[in-house]
Motif scaffolding. Structure first.
Motif, PDB file in Angstrom:
ATOM      1  N   THR A 272      49.290 -17.026  57.771  1.00 24.32           N
ATOM      2  CA  THR A 272      48.928 -16.056  58.811  1.00 24.32           C
ATOM      3  C   THR A 272      50.055 -15.913  59.839  1.00 24.32           C
ATOM      4  O   THR A 272      50.563 -14.832  60.060  1.00 24.32           O
ATOM      5  CB  THR A 272      47.600 -16.433  59.508  1.00 24.32           C
ATOM      6  OG1 THR A 272      47.646 -17.813  59.859  1.00 24.32           O
ATOM      7  CG2 THR A 272      46.420 -16.145  58.634  1.00 24.32           C
ATOM      8  N   TYR A 273      50.464 -17.044  60.430  1.00 22.36           N
ATOM      9  CA  TYR A 273      51.544 -16.997  61.424  1.00 22.36           C
ATOM     10  C   TYR A 273      52.643 -17.987  61.087  1.00 22.36           C
ATOM     11  O   TYR A 273      52.779 -19.003  61.763  1.00 22.36           O
ATOM     12  CB  TYR A 273      50.999 -17.326  62.825  1.00 22.36           C
ATOM     13  CG  TYR A 273      49.971 -16.363  63.315  1.00 22.36           C
ATOM     14  CD1 TYR A 273      50.339 -15.089  63.740  1.00 22.36           C
ATOM     15  CD2 TYR A 273      48.625 -16.724  63.347  1.00 22.36           C
ATOM     16  CE1 TYR A 273      49.382 -14.198  64.194  1.00 22.36           C
ATOM     17  CE2 TYR A 273      47.655 -15.832  63.797  1.00 22.36           C
ATOM     18  CZ  TYR A 273      48.048 -14.576  64.221  1.00 22.36           C
ATOM     19  OH  TYR A 273      47.096 -13.697  64.657  1.00 22.36           O
ATOM     20  N   PRO A 274      53.429 -17.738  60.039  1.00 23.18           N
ATOM     21  CA  PRO A 274      54.527 -18.680  59.764  1.00 23.18           C
ATOM     22  C   PRO A 274      55.519 -18.652  60.925  1.00 23.18           C
ATOM     23  O   PRO A 274      55.688 -17.626  61.572  1.00 23.18           O
ATOM     24  CB  PRO A 274      55.151 -18.132  58.480  1.00 23.18           C
ATOM     25  CG  PRO A 274      54.765 -16.703  58.423  1.00 23.18           C
ATOM     26  CD  PRO A 274      53.441 -16.590  59.124  1.00 23.18           C
ATOM     27  N   LYS A 275      56.137 -19.813  61.170  1.00 20.14           N
ATOM     28  CA  LYS A 275      57.083 -19.877  62.296  1.00 20.14           C
ATOM     29  C   LYS A 275      58.427 -19.276  61.912  1.00 20.14           C
ATOM     30  O   LYS A 275      59.135 -18.733  62.729  1.00 20.14           O
ATOM     31  CB  LYS A 275      57.288 -21.342  62.704  1.00 20.14           C
ATOM     32  CG  LYS A 275      56.071 -21.944  63.377  1.00 20.14           C
ATOM     33  CD  LYS A 275      56.431 -23.277  64.036  1.00 20.14           C
ATOM     34  CE  LYS A 275      55.201 -24.053  64.420  1.00 20.14           C
ATOM     35  NZ  LYS A 275      54.681 -24.897  63.336  1.00 20.14           N
ATOM     36  N   GLU A 276      58.780 -19.413  60.626  1.00 26.50           N
ATOM     37  CA  GLU A 276      60.109 -18.995  60.188  1.00 26.50           C
ATOM     38  C   GLU A 276      60.070 -17.613  59.543  1.00 26.50           C
ATOM     39  O   GLU A 276      59.175 -17.333  58.732  1.00 26.50           O
ATOM     40  CB  GLU A 276      60.664 -19.996  59.156  1.00 26.50           C
ATOM     41  CG  GLU A 276      60.774 -21.423  59.667  1.00 26.50           C
ATOM     42  CD  GLU A 276      61.801 -21.570  60.775  1.00 26.50           C
ATOM     43  OE1 GLU A 276      62.813 -20.821  60.746  1.00 26.50           O
ATOM     44  OE2 GLU A 276      61.600 -22.410  61.658  1.00 26.50           O
ATOM     45  N   LYS A 277      61.070 -16.808  59.872  1.00 29.92           N
ATOM     46  CA  LYS A 277      61.137 -15.463  59.300  1.00 29.92           C
ATOM     47  C   LYS A 277      61.275 -15.522  57.771  1.00 29.92           C
ATOM     48  O   LYS A 277      60.702 -14.720  57.038  1.00 29.92           O
ATOM     49  CB  LYS A 277      62.319 -14.718  59.926  1.00 29.92           C
ATOM     50  CG  LYS A 277      62.599 -13.373  59.310  1.00 29.92           C
ATOM     51  CD  LYS A 277      62.716 -12.274  60.328  1.00 29.92           C
ATOM     52  CE  LYS A 277      62.816 -10.871  59.763  1.00 29.92           C
ATOM     53  NZ  LYS A 277      62.945 -10.696  58.353  1.00 29.92           N
ATOM     54  N   LYS A 278      62.049 -16.521  57.308  1.00 29.09           N
ATOM     55  CA  LYS A 278      62.255 -16.660  55.849  1.00 29.09           C
ATOM     56  C   LYS A 278      60.931 -16.899  55.127  1.00 29.09           C
ATOM     57  O   LYS A 278      60.704 -16.398  54.035  1.00 29.09           O
ATOM     58  CB  LYS A 278      63.196 -17.833  55.560  1.00 29.09           C
ATOM     59  CG  LYS A 278      64.638 -17.541  55.907  1.00 29.09           C
ATOM     60  CD  LYS A 278      65.461 -18.810  55.784  1.00 29.09           C
ATOM     61  CE  LYS A 278      66.903 -18.577  56.177  1.00 29.09           C
ATOM     62  NZ  LYS A 278      67.627 -19.821  56.402  1.00 29.09           N
ATOM     63  N   THR A 279      60.041 -17.680  55.747  1.00 33.20           N
ATOM     64  CA  THR A 279      58.724 -17.933  55.136  1.00 33.20           C
ATOM     65  C   THR A 279      57.955 -16.625  55.063  1.00 33.20           C
ATOM     66  O   THR A 279      57.371 -16.284  54.027  1.00 33.20           O
ATOM     67  CB  THR A 279      57.922 -18.953  55.983  1.00 33.20           C
ATOM     68  OG1 THR A 279      58.758 -20.043  56.324  1.00 33.20           O
ATOM     69  CG2 THR A 279      56.702 -19.446  55.222  1.00 33.20           C
TER      70      THR A 279
END
Ligand code: ATP
Ligand code: MG
Length: 288
Positions: A272-279
């Motif tokens: 839902t809210y990954p911290k990393e843009k790559k994720t």
């Protein structure tokens, strides 16, 4: 938090940030404690090499016991390599080299005195393609029990076979044909037999490398139901390319990219809210 910050007018912004991070961390630790989570498997600065080629870079990860963790990431990012470091399955590759530690219940599995046969009993593995021995269903389960000398009598042996097949949700389908060849079972049944074989030797951790990739949706559903049940007693780590599967069965998700662990968190947060843009790019299908 706000009141505290007002009282810290003289402190620098940096130290406020440090304090906030500390508070968040502490509240998270308390939450984890409240949930009574104990770390079962821990990677500490783990590097892995195939000859000259580095496949894993400084992996740090703590996996709580009695939970399901999914490893996701594009092909070739090191998921299987990392999974295999957790029970030293990579030892058999001549050029392979490991740096750092893998702790199983706080004990480094790469320490010189470790009994690798016992380690692989404690940390069992189920492969992508089911791999039953060309023997009877019964003998497939008995094999590990005998090697590890876990049964004291024939009756106990039979009870252990029955229990393992029940735990793997296969007993009802095979109880009348235990002496038939394991190779006569369907693909989905063979995969559950391999899970039963792993369970029979009383492991603590079960590693699964894409266990459903060769199965139809119905067999896949059975394995997924089983994984969710296994979490009651075991720590399960599963590699999957199927994002829906990761979100259905896992409590935690680790996202790997080019040999690095990019992010590890509760599955709900990763999706839902990954911290990393790559994720985010990966789970939304923007690359990989
Ligand atoms: N036995 C081996 N010898 C040399 N290099 C290897 C070996 N096994 C894997 N590799 C390399 O290590 C890297 C990681 O491979 P790995 O199989 O761990 O990836 P993966 O994330 O499991 O990929 P997939 O999703 O395709 O299964 C790749 O570059 C691969 O080519
Ligand atoms: Mg793989």
């Amino acid at each position: 938090m706000l009141v505290k910050n007002r009282n810290m007018e003289n402190t620098s912004l940096e130290s406020k940030e440090v304090k906030e991070v500390k508070e968040v961390k502490e509240s998270k630790e308390n939450k984890e404690e409240a949930k009574n989570l104990k770390v079962e498997v821990e990677a500490e600065n783990l590097n892995f090499f195939y000859g000259e080629k580095q496949a894993l870079y400084s992996i740090n990860l703590k996996i709580p016991e009695k939970s399901v963790t999914a490893f996701i990431g594009p092909s070739g990012c090191g998921k299987s390599t990392f999974l295999r470091t957790l029970n030293r399955m990579n030892d058999i590759i001549v050029s392979a080299r490991v740096e750092g530690k893998i702790l199983l219940n706080n004990q480094n599995i790469y320490a010189p005195n470790v009994d690798v046969v016992d380690l692989r009993r404690r940390v069992g593995m189920v492969f992508q393609k089911s791999t039953p021995f060309p023997k009877s269903i019964f003998d497939n389960i008995v094999y590990g029990i005998k090697i590890n000398k876990l049964a004291n009598s024939r009756t106990e042996l039979q009870q252990m076979v029955e229990q393992a097949l029940k735990q793997a949700a296969l007993w009802d389908e095979v109880k009348d044909r235990l002496n038939d060849s394991a190779l006569a079972l369907s693909g989905g049944q063979q995969q559950r037999l391999c899970i039963a074989r792993t369970l029979a030797v009383m492991p603590e951790v079960i590693l699964m490398d894409e266990p459903c990739s060769a199965l139809d949706p119905i067999a896949t559903e059975k394995i997924e139901e089983l994984i969710v049940e296994l979490r009651e007693k075991y720590t399960v780590i599963i590699v999957t390319h199927n994002m829906q599967q990761a979100s259905r069965v896992s409590d935690y998700t680790a996202f790997f990219l080019l040999g690095q662990l990019i992010e590890f968190d509760e599955t709900e947060k990763i999706f839902t809210y990954p911290k990393e843009k790559k994720t985010e790019d990966y789970i939304t299908g923007r690359f990989g």
